[in-house]
Design a protein around this motif. Sequence first.
Motif, short mmCIF file in Angstrom:
data_model
loop_
_atom_site.label_atom_id
_atom_site.label_comp_id
_atom_site.label_asym_id
_atom_site.label_seq_id
_atom_site.Cartn_x
_atom_site.Cartn_y
_atom_site.Cartn_z
N TRP A 41 0.74 -1.16 0.05
CA TRP A 41 0.03 0.06 -0.05
C TRP A 41 0.81 1.36 0.03
CZ3 TRP A 41 -5.38 0.34 1.44
CH2 TRP A 41 -6.09 -1.13 1.28
N ASP A 43 0.21 4.39 0.91
CA ASP A 43 -0.93 5.25 1.74
C ASP A 43 -0.57 6.52 2.09
OD1 ASP A 43 0.84 4.63 3.63
OD2 ASP A 43 -0.80 4.04 5.21
N TYR A 97 -3.59 4.90 -3.00
CA TYR A 97 -4.54 5.08 -1.98
C TYR A 97 -3.98 6.45 -1.27
CZ TYR A 97 -7.78 4.15 1.90
OH TYR A 97 -8.94 4.17 2.85
N ARG A 142 -9.42 11.74 1.08
CA ARG A 142 -9.50 10.31 1.28
C ARG A 142 -10.46 10.00 2.23
NH1 ARG A 142 -4.46 6.98 2.39
NH2 ARG A 142 -4.83 7.27 4.50
N SER A 192 -9.49 6.00 7.89
CA SER A 192 -8.19 6.33 6.99
C SER A 192 -8.55 7.54 6.16
CB SER A 192 -8.66 5.12 6.00
OG SER A 192 -8.01 3.90 6.46
N LYS A 231 -5.60 -6.46 1.28
CA LYS A 231 -5.50 -6.09 2.81
C LYS A 231 -4.57 -7.21 3.35
CE LYS A 231 -6.18 -3.85 6.51
NZ LYS A 231 -6.14 -2.39 6.78
N PRO A 232 -3.49 -6.62 3.77
CA PRO A 232 -2.62 -7.66 4.72
C PRO A 232 -3.17 -8.19 5.78
CG PRO A 232 -1.23 -5.87 3.71
CD PRO A 232 -2.87 -5.35 3.55
N GLU A 251 -3.27 -6.46 9.66
CA GLU A 251 -3.12 -4.97 9.86
C GLU A 251 -4.70 -4.10 10.02
OE1 GLU A 251 0.56 -4.62 6.87
OE2 GLU A 251 -1.05 -3.31 6.12
N LYS A 259 -5.41 10.27 10.09
CA LYS A 259 -6.41 9.46 10.38
C LYS A 259 -7.08 10.01 11.73
CE LYS A 259 -4.24 5.75 7.97
NZ LYS A 259 -2.96 5.02 8.17
N ALA A 289 -5.49 2.67 11.68
CA ALA A 289 -5.48 1.75 10.43
C ALA A 289 -4.01 1.43 9.88
CB ALA A 289 -6.15 2.66 9.43
N GLY A 290 -3.88 0.23 9.30
CA GLY A 290 -2.62 -0.01 8.75
C GLY A 290 -1.69 -0.59 9.79
C1 BGC Z 1 -4.84 2.41 6.02
C2 BGC Z 1 -3.53 2.29 5.28
C3 BGC Z 1 -2.96 0.99 5.50
C4 BGC Z 1 -3.83 -0.25 4.82
C5 BGC Z 1 -3.45 -1.54 4.75
C6 BGC Z 1 -5.80 0.97 5.56
O1 BGC Z 1 -6.83 1.21 6.05
O2 BGC Z 1 -5.42 3.60 5.88
O3 BGC Z 1 -2.67 3.05 6.18
O4 BGC Z 1 -1.76 0.89 4.49
O5 BGC Z 1 -5.05 0.10 5.49
O6 BGC Z 1 -3.32 -2.20 6.01
#
Ligand code: BGC
Length: 624
Positions: free
Chosen positions: A90, A92, A130, A135, A142, A402-403, A406, A420, A449-450
């Motif tokens: 990502w 991001d 992203y 956003r 996010s 989506k990993p 996370e 965020k 997030a992330g």
């Molecule tokens: C987050 C990103 C993050 C991504 C993957 C999103 O919800 O806003 O910061 O890279 O998820 O985990």
Amino acid sequence: MSTHGNRTAGRRWRAVATAATATALVAVPLTLTSTTATAAEAHVDNPYAGAKQYVNPTWAATVESAATRAGDPALAAQMRTVAQQPTAVWMDRISAIAGNADGNGLKFHLDEALKQKTGSTPLVFNLVIYNLPGRDCYALASNGELPATDAGLARYKTEYIDPIVDMLSDPKYGDIRIAATIEPDSLPNLITNSSEAACQQSAPYYREGVKYALDELKTMSNVYTYIDAAHSGWLGWDSNAAPAAKLFADVAKTTRLGFASIDGFVTNTANSTPLAEPFLTDPNKQVGSGQVRSAKFYEWNPDFGELAWTAHLHSLLVAEGFPASTGMLIDTSRNGWGGPNRPTAVSTSTNLDTYVDESRIDRRVHRGAWCNPLGAGIGELPQATPAGAPAASHLDAYVWIKPPGESDGASKEIPNDQGKSFDRMCDPTYVSSKLSNQLTGATPDAPLAGQWFEAQFVTLVKNAYPVIGSGPNPSPTPTVSPTPTVSPTPTVSPSPTVSPTPTVSPTPTVSPTPTVNPGASCSVKYTANSWNSGFTASVKVTNTGSSALSSWSLKFAFANGQTVQQGWSATWSQSGSTVTAANAAWNGSLAAGGSVDIGFNGAHSGTNTAPTSFTLNGATCTVG
Ligand code: BGC
């Protein structure tokens, strides 16, 4: 048509395409750098077919480290299988391009991808674009760094898209297939949330930003663009689906290459909507007071899962002018819904809502619940042209965008410099009007997030469906009906390795449950928040003894037949009315005077008296 302005610095070769020469890409040297250019790999219809996908070594290392803490060897082995799976990288925020405290930069990943490419087998690199101005206009978790203003858009172009394109267009990466997921949630928000001021403000920047990203990315023949198309629980109704297909077509028509600027669409990005509902295969079936799709959970939406949605959307896209070759991806990283709460048969109830609630594998309180949903599991492993999926879905692949592990958003306010915000959809104690006035069902104690969220990761692996370890790359779950409208497959039951009991059984190797700890003493504060037939309970356990505990086990009994449905921060099990919460792998040590907060979601049938007697490691606790 966009100009390329002053962006020549890092760009050694520039591929130029016009609408009239959509397939005739010309490499134009912009500087005299002497790097030998290899012609970028020719564009193919489905980049995933016959290809391997890039495994992010940074994420894999995090998963490996979780495996060392898993305690249970079987769980650790499953985590190690997960660590070998490809996940998307990502971008991001602007700093992610060069690399920042949260991860390595794009060049690092592309160089690693080169190492992973062996022989003539193509390699797909999943990349997420992203960072649009304004956003996440309908949510907060996010929100990004760029404002929805002209200045924000200018930065998006020159400080974000241009440097990414510069890096990707280095000829040494010309043989890597870059599959770019374009701007999750952005265009879908313009369909359903255009009455919100923030989305109104963002709308022109989303359209222009997506157009710019497509124009620039599609200067390289090895790049494949997939526009985010939300998920069935968001756009499935025709009143949303048809305008969405039209918006996608409108945006495509503004680009230099027109429809050819979009290779496909990706659904379910970072969401947990299942591929299909194995026990609810006919949305029009009549049960009790009406059709299945008229039940509260579906609100008349005819698409119960992503296989139905991709097929539905594809036909609308073609009607809008997209080519039939337009491919679909589904993010299956967290839509498995296995584990102890997965129904094993269709309900026998004649009450419509009960029938749906007892039959559905999607255990969310509402299909709009998107933040760290409790009980979700990993879904199908990444795979190209999944066998058994309906032809009408035109799937290029199942992917993990989506990993897993996370977070989707913090459950509390957490200051940060990424823009965020705190979204109460991520707060498990919040009752949301967006969810028909129910608690969010979000996993507690979530980071931003992330960020890595190990407690959620553990559940995702435990609740994976298909169960992980049933093969290196198992074919799709047999419960996915080949076409979403065919008859149910009620005889399919979950793998016997999934515990059939309605609660999570503790793993003896993780948490010894000592019977008595001499000298142990404790206090417990139990609070519950009830609604109709459900409740969320928070339990604060304090070690009031004079010595530290290295493991602990709390026991109590329900008086009114209540059941634990899904617990957190402990390993929960229930036998009759007796509930046991044993420490999780990471919170076994409890200092003298120390406390641990654990909790669960439960079910009751009208009366929900709080338990009055608790023991910790065999010692009776004071309550209050
Ligand atoms: C987050 C990103 C993050 C991504 C993957 C999103 O919800 O806003 O910061 O890279 O998820 O985990």
